[in-house]
Design a protein around this motif. Sequence first.
Motif, PDB file in Angstrom:
ATOM      1  N   LEU A 186       0.819  -1.220   0.000  1.00 15.45           N
ATOM      2  CA  LEU A 186       0.000   0.000   0.000  1.00 15.45           C
ATOM      3  C   LEU A 186       0.851   1.268   0.000  1.00 15.45           C
ATOM      4  O   LEU A 186       0.342   2.355   0.252  1.00 15.45           O
ATOM      5  N   ALA A 187       2.146   1.141  -0.283  1.00 10.59           N
ATOM      6  CA  ALA A 187       3.042   2.291  -0.231  1.00 10.59           C
ATOM      7  C   ALA A 187       2.661   3.375  -1.227  1.00 10.59           C
ATOM      8  O   ALA A 187       2.986   4.549  -1.024  1.00 10.59           O
ATOM      9  N   ALA A 188       1.961   3.012  -2.297  1.00 10.96           N
ATOM     10  CA  ALA A 188       1.520   4.024  -3.268  1.00 10.96           C
ATOM     11  C   ALA A 188       0.572   5.024  -2.626  1.00 10.96           C
ATOM     12  O   ALA A 188       0.497   6.186  -3.062  1.00 10.96           O
ATOM     13  N   PHE A 189      -0.144   4.602  -1.583  1.00 12.29           N
ATOM     14  CA  PHE A 189      -1.105   5.466  -0.899  1.00 12.29           C
ATOM     15  C   PHE A 189      -0.565   5.981   0.440  1.00 12.29           C
ATOM     16  O   PHE A 189      -0.944   7.072   0.870  1.00 12.29           O
ATOM     17  N   VAL A 190       0.290   5.199   1.094  1.00 12.87           N
ATOM     18  CA  VAL A 190       0.894   5.591   2.373  1.00 12.87           C
ATOM     19  C   VAL A 190       2.405   5.399   2.245  1.00 12.87           C
ATOM     20  O   VAL A 190       2.917   4.305   2.516  1.00 12.87           O
ATOM     21  N   PRO A 191       3.137   6.421   1.822  1.00 14.35           N
ATOM     22  CA  PRO A 191       4.570   6.260   1.544  1.00 14.35           C
ATOM     23  C   PRO A 191       5.386   5.726   2.714  1.00 14.35           C
ATOM     24  O   PRO A 191       6.411   5.059   2.500  1.00 14.35           O
ATOM     25  N   THR A 192       4.957   5.975   3.949  1.00 12.67           N
ATOM     26  CA  THR A 192       5.722   5.491   5.102  1.00 12.67           C
ATOM     27  C   THR A 192       5.718   3.969   5.203  1.00 12.67           C
ATOM     28  O   THR A 192       6.510   3.399   5.950  1.00 12.67           O
ATOM     29  N   PHE A 193       4.853   3.304   4.436  1.00 13.44           N
ATOM     30  CA  PHE A 193       4.819   1.841   4.432  1.00 13.44           C
ATOM     31  C   PHE A 193       5.849   1.238   3.477  1.00 13.44           C
ATOM     32  O   PHE A 193       5.972   0.014   3.391  1.00 13.44           O
ATOM     33  N   ARG A 194       6.603   2.065   2.758  1.00 13.95           N
ATOM     34  CA  ARG A 194       7.443   1.558   1.679  1.00 13.95           C
ATOM     35  C   ARG A 194       8.482   0.545   2.159  1.00 13.95           C
ATOM     36  O   ARG A 194       8.857  -0.374   1.425  1.00 13.95           O
ATOM     37  N   GLY A 195       8.971   0.694   3.382  1.00 13.78           N
ATOM     38  CA  GLY A 195       9.979  -0.230   3.884  1.00 13.78           C
ATOM     39  C   GLY A 195       9.432  -1.375   4.705  1.00 13.78           C
ATOM     40  O   GLY A 195      10.194  -2.195   5.230  1.00 13.78           O
ATOM     41  N   PHE A 196       8.084  -1.484   4.819  1.00 13.72           N
ATOM     42  CA  PHE A 196       7.453  -2.504   5.667  1.00 13.72           C
ATOM     43  C   PHE A 196       7.127  -3.713   4.788  1.00 13.72           C
ATOM     44  O   PHE A 196       6.046  -3.842   4.253  1.00 13.72           O
ATOM     45  N   HIS A 197       8.110  -4.645   4.667  1.00 15.26           N
ATOM     46  CA  HIS A 197       8.002  -5.745   3.702  1.00 15.26           C
ATOM     47  C   HIS A 197       7.552  -7.071   4.307  1.00 15.26           C
ATOM     48  O   HIS A 197       7.375  -8.042   3.568  1.00 15.26           O
ATOM     49  N   GLU A 198       7.384  -7.134   5.619  1.00 13.09           N
ATOM     50  CA  GLU A 198       6.988  -8.391   6.244  1.00 13.09           C
ATOM     51  C   GLU A 198       5.500  -8.375   6.567  1.00 13.09           C
ATOM     52  O   GLU A 198       4.936  -7.328   6.885  1.00 13.09           O
ATOM     53  N   PRO A 199       4.843  -9.543   6.484  1.00 15.48           N
ATOM     54  CA  PRO A 199       3.378  -9.574   6.613  1.00 15.48           C
ATOM     55  C   PRO A 199       2.885  -9.437   8.048  1.00 15.48           C
ATOM     56  O   PRO A 199       3.562  -9.800   9.011  1.00 15.48           O
ATOM     57  N   LEU A 200       1.678  -8.909   8.141  1.00 14.89           N
ATOM     58  CA  LEU A 200       0.932  -8.843   9.391  1.00 14.89           C
ATOM     59  C   LEU A 200      -0.351  -9.650   9.230  1.00 14.89           C
ATOM     60  O   LEU A 200      -0.903  -9.744   8.134  1.00 14.89           O
ATOM     61  N   GLN A 201      -0.828 -10.224  10.330  1.00 18.15           N
ATOM     62  CA  GLN A 201      -2.141 -10.856  10.339  1.00 18.15           C
ATOM     63  C   GLN A 201      -3.103  -9.892  11.031  1.00 18.15           C
ATOM     64  O   GLN A 201      -2.778  -9.346  12.092  1.00 18.15           O
ATOM     65  N   LEU A 202      -4.252  -9.688  10.439  1.00 19.03           N
ATOM     66  CA  LEU A 202      -5.178  -8.739  11.044  1.00 19.03           C
ATOM     67  C   LEU A 202      -6.626  -9.167  10.885  1.00 19.03           C
ATOM     68  O   LEU A 202      -6.985  -9.930   9.979  1.00 19.03           O
ATOM     69  N   GLU A 203      -7.426  -8.643  11.789  1.00 16.88           N
ATOM     70  CA  GLU A 203      -8.877  -8.849  11.791  1.00 16.88           C
ATOM     71  C   GLU A 203      -9.501  -7.535  12.259  1.00 16.88           C
ATOM     72  O   GLU A 203      -9.051  -6.945  13.244  1.00 16.88           O
ATOM     73  N   ILE A 204     -10.540  -7.084  11.567  1.00 20.40           N
ATOM     74  CA  ILE A 204     -11.132  -5.779  11.868  1.00 20.40           C
ATOM     75  C   ILE A 204     -12.653  -5.868  11.782  1.00 20.40           C
ATOM     76  O   ILE A 204     -13.180  -6.517  10.876  1.00 20.40           O
TER      77      ILE A 204
END
Length: 297
Positions: A186-204
């Motif tokens: 999602l770095a195209a929309f939130v540039p600060t995510f550009r270096g976050f390459h490892e996955p997260l598990q989430l539920e919302i």
Amino acid sequence: LLHGRITISNVQLFGFHADLKRETPESEPNFQFIADALASKDTVKKESRLDLRINSLLVRRGRVAYNVASAPVTPGRFNSNHIYLKDIVATLSLKALNSDSINASIKRMSLEEEESGFCLKKLSLKVVGNQQGLRIDNFGIELPHTHLQMDTLQMSYDSLGSFSRFAYEVPFQFRLLPSQLTPSDLAAFVPTFRGFHEPLQLEIRAEGPLNQLHCPLLRIEADNHFNLQGDLSLQDLTTPEDAFVFGHLSRLHADQRGVAFLMRNLNPDHPDVPPVLQRMGNVSFRGEVSGYFNDLV
């Protein structure tokens, strides 16, 4: 046709290219003549009798460009004034479209946005709606390293005109089933995510409208080393630089491997864990949180 009823068994759009543009946000676009041709010349308003059905719509190797010449460019970041979509592939079905309702499905859609690098590997959903509400089922989205699956999404509104102020006037509710998100997708929309390459598990579980979003259930995990659970509210998500969050964290826990995980993904230029954090061991927190996304307290 006399009754406005149109049924099409199959439509194929292969290798098409659409180049849409306008000089300024206020000027007429180069496709204005199409809108004019479709607009009614009758000054007396009549009830639409449109009843359209398309059993199958196939799109392959499509390209669409949209540009506002006067708007600045933002390389590496999605810009609604400069859009370059390529490799558009879609299989759609429009079971019903008339003046007050829609029944359609996207069996598969994929595309890339050249300027920002965003890549949609697969989108699928079924939508049924009318002038007061809309329901989306079987929603799934795949990005290069992300797989999201949503339970039913429901929206309610006074009229279709509410969508012109969607972020403020269209309440909705949904549940994101346990899914995997890699923030760098999602770095195209939130540039600060550009270096976050490892996955997260989430539920919302969430209810809107978008710019006043309440999440009574938010769960984010990284294997067994990082865990966040809470009840949060978020404001102004459509402008990420102004987005504000406040709420209660019932659990925030990270062991040494969890802290290292956060350091190398949130601060990839300095991924090493500072000695003071290494000596702390496990980190836990429970309490209130508030602030802007980049300045939480």
